[in-house]
Design a protein around this motif. Structure first.
Motif, PDB file in Angstrom:
ATOM      1  N   SER A  17     -28.792  -8.475  62.821  1.00 53.65           N
ATOM      2  CA  SER A  17     -27.789  -7.821  63.213  1.00 53.65           C
ATOM      3  C   SER A  17     -26.506  -9.022  63.069  1.00 53.65           C
ATOM      4  O   SER A  17     -26.654 -10.032  63.455  1.00 53.65           O
ATOM      5  N   LYS A  18     -25.505  -8.560  62.974  1.00 55.53           N
ATOM      6  CA  LYS A  18     -24.266  -9.316  62.904  1.00 55.53           C
ATOM      7  C   LYS A  18     -24.097 -10.222  63.984  1.00 55.53           C
ATOM      8  O   LYS A  18     -23.633 -11.184  64.070  1.00 55.53           O
ATOM      9  N   ALA A  19     -24.474  -9.597  65.234  1.00 56.60           N
ATOM     10  CA  ALA A  19     -24.118 -10.439  66.539  1.00 56.60           C
ATOM     11  C   ALA A  19     -25.159 -11.679  66.427  1.00 56.60           C
ATOM     12  O   ALA A  19     -24.725 -12.711  67.252  1.00 56.60           O
ATOM     13  N   LEU A  20     -26.212 -11.651  65.659  1.00 54.81           N
ATOM     14  CA  LEU A  20     -27.031 -12.863  65.618  1.00 54.81           C
ATOM     15  C   LEU A  20     -26.671 -13.953  64.538  1.00 54.81           C
ATOM     16  O   LEU A  20     -27.441 -14.783  64.566  1.00 54.81           O
ATOM     17  N   GLY A  21     -25.560 -13.592  63.916  1.00 55.31           N
ATOM     18  CA  GLY A  21     -24.889 -14.348  62.747  1.00 55.31           C
ATOM     19  C   GLY A  21     -24.541 -15.776  63.121  1.00 55.31           C
ATOM     20  O   GLY A  21     -24.753 -16.806  62.226  1.00 55.31           O
ATOM     21  N   ARG A  22     -24.404 -15.910  64.339  1.00 60.62           N
ATOM     22  CA  ARG A  22     -24.152 -17.259  64.829  1.00 60.62           C
ATOM     23  C   ARG A  22     -24.854 -18.107  65.746  1.00 60.62           C
ATOM     24  O   ARG A  22     -24.794 -19.081  66.303  1.00 60.62           O
ATOM     25  N   ASP A  23     -26.343 -17.297  65.882  1.00 60.71           N
ATOM     26  CA  ASP A  23     -27.235 -17.784  66.713  1.00 60.71           C
ATOM     27  C   ASP A  23     -28.153 -18.752  66.013  1.00 60.71           C
ATOM     28  O   ASP A  23     -29.108 -18.273  65.349  1.00 60.71           O
ATOM     29  N   ARG A  24     -28.146 -19.799  66.087  1.00 61.56           N
ATOM     30  CA  ARG A  24     -28.983 -20.974  65.342  1.00 61.56           C
ATOM     31  C   ARG A  24     -30.274 -20.751  65.744  1.00 61.56           C
ATOM     32  O   ARG A  24     -31.171 -20.867  65.081  1.00 61.56           O
ATOM     33  N   PHE A  25     -30.609 -20.454  67.095  1.00 58.51           N
ATOM     34  CA  PHE A  25     -31.916 -20.540  67.615  1.00 58.51           C
ATOM     35  C   PHE A  25     -32.641 -19.256  67.042  1.00 58.51           C
ATOM     36  O   PHE A  25     -33.731 -19.367  66.503  1.00 58.51           O
ATOM     37  N   ALA A  26     -32.108 -18.028  66.746  1.00 57.04           N
ATOM     38  CA  ALA A  26     -32.556 -16.959  66.293  1.00 57.04           C
ATOM     39  C   ALA A  26     -32.619 -17.267  64.734  1.00 57.04           C
ATOM     40  O   ALA A  26     -34.045 -16.768  64.108  1.00 57.04           O
ATOM     41  N   PHE A  27     -32.091 -17.857  64.156  1.00 60.16           N
ATOM     42  CA  PHE A  27     -32.274 -18.526  62.700  1.00 60.16           C
ATOM     43  C   PHE A  27     -33.363 -19.250  62.556  1.00 60.16           C
ATOM     44  O   PHE A  27     -34.268 -19.089  61.622  1.00 60.16           O
ATOM     45  N   LEU A  28     -33.535 -20.280  63.523  1.00 58.54           N
ATOM     46  CA  LEU A  28     -34.689 -21.143  63.300  1.00 58.54           C
ATOM     47  C   LEU A  28     -36.073 -20.420  63.565  1.00 58.54           C
ATOM     48  O   LEU A  28     -36.923 -20.625  62.872  1.00 58.54           O
ATOM     49  N   GLU A  29     -35.823 -19.358  64.412  1.00 58.73           N
ATOM     50  CA  GLU A  29     -37.098 -18.530  64.615  1.00 58.73           C
ATOM     51  C   GLU A  29     -37.510 -17.809  63.327  1.00 58.73           C
ATOM     52  O   GLU A  29     -38.559 -17.828  63.046  1.00 58.73           O
ATOM     53  N   ARG A  30     -36.395 -17.315  62.909  1.00 56.23           N
ATOM     54  CA  ARG A  30     -36.782 -16.681  61.350  1.00 56.23           C
ATOM     55  C   ARG A  30     -37.369 -17.387  60.518  1.00 56.23           C
ATOM     56  O   ARG A  30     -38.219 -17.021  59.710  1.00 56.23           O
ATOM     57  N   THR A  31     -36.859 -18.701  60.455  1.00 52.07           N
ATOM     58  CA  THR A  31     -37.351 -19.635  59.196  1.00 52.07           C
ATOM     59  C   THR A  31     -38.667 -20.162  59.492  1.00 52.07           C
ATOM     60  O   THR A  31     -39.332 -20.532  58.467  1.00 52.07           O
ATOM     61  N   ARG A  32     -39.328 -19.942  60.766  1.00 56.12           N
ATOM     62  CA  ARG A  32     -40.680 -20.350  60.860  1.00 56.12           C
ATOM     63  C   ARG A  32     -41.542 -19.573  60.249  1.00 56.12           C
ATOM     64  O   ARG A  32     -42.758 -20.018  59.644  1.00 56.12           O
ATOM     65  N   LEU A  33     -41.413 -18.250  60.059  1.00 55.84           N
ATOM     66  CA  LEU A  33     -42.195 -17.659  59.271  1.00 55.84           C
ATOM     67  C   LEU A  33     -42.351 -17.854  57.659  1.00 55.84           C
ATOM     68  O   LEU A  33     -43.367 -17.627  56.819  1.00 55.84           O
ATOM     69  N   ARG A  34     -41.246 -18.666  57.212  1.00 51.31           N
ATOM     70  CA  ARG A  34     -41.267 -19.220  55.942  1.00 51.31           C
ATOM     71  C   ARG A  34     -42.420 -20.173  55.523  1.00 51.31           C
ATOM     72  O   ARG A  34     -42.594 -20.513  54.363  1.00 51.31           O
ATOM     73  N   HIS A  35     -43.029 -20.648  56.708  1.00 49.40           N
ATOM     74  CA  HIS A  35     -43.899 -21.566  56.382  1.00 49.40           C
ATOM     75  C   HIS A  35     -45.374 -20.897  56.206  1.00 49.40           C
ATOM     76  O   HIS A  35     -46.386 -21.531  55.914  1.00 49.40           O
ATOM     77  N   GLU A  36     -45.484 -19.574  56.276  1.00 48.84           N
ATOM     78  CA  GLU A  36     -46.657 -18.831  55.686  1.00 48.84           C
ATOM     79  C   GLU A  36     -46.542 -18.471  54.312  1.00 48.84           C
ATOM     80  O   GLU A  36     -45.631 -17.793  53.797  1.00 48.84           O
TER      81      GLU A  36
END
Length: 136
Positions: A17-36
């Motif tokens: 959502s656009k509301a999470l566009g500035r949420d660094r922690f939400a971004f970091l959580e999504r990027t954890r999936l990239r390690h799979e």
């Protein structure tokens, strides 16, 4: 073969959502999936197209365009009711509606295929491209 089976994994990478566009922690959580490591038909997913948003798969060889492999590319395109549009690199587009279903890039270090995840025969197309374009 079906649409890309990694579709849900890809969707989880995108901004929910656009509301999470500035949420660094939400971004970091999504990027954890990239390690799979994600693979389709044995080819690794190496990223997403920055402008097109299509998942990108590395081919296990370097690709140099020739008369033979461009003809093979056109043959694969025809199998999928597509034509090849030769721009900066080749794109496979459906005859009916010009929808782009794939693009193939050649670089000096490796080749890659960008693939529309919602295309009904995406995995089959990826496998055919990998086989048809393999250097002799």
């Amino acid at each position: 073969m079906p649409k890309l089976t990694v579709g849900p994994w890809i969707a989880a990478q995108k901004l929910p959502s656009k509301a999470l566009g500035r949420d660094r922690f939400a971004f970091l959580e999504r990027t954890r999936l990239r390690h799979e490591l994600q693979q389709v038909v044995g080819l690794p997913l190496v990223g997403m197209g920055g402008s097109c948003g299509k998942p990108c798969f590395a081919l296990p060889y370097v690709l140099t365009w020739t008369e033979a492999n461009t003809q093979a590319l056109e043959d694969v395109a025809a199998e999928h009711s597509c034509y090849v549009e030769y721009g900066l690199y080749p794109h496979l587009k459906q005859h009916d509606g010009d929808l782009e279903v794939a693009a193939v890039q050649d670089w000096t270090t490796f080749a890659m295929v960008y693939l529309r995840p919602g295309y009904d025969h995406a995995e089959e197309l990826l496998e055919r491209l990998a086989t048809a374009l393999r250097p002799a």
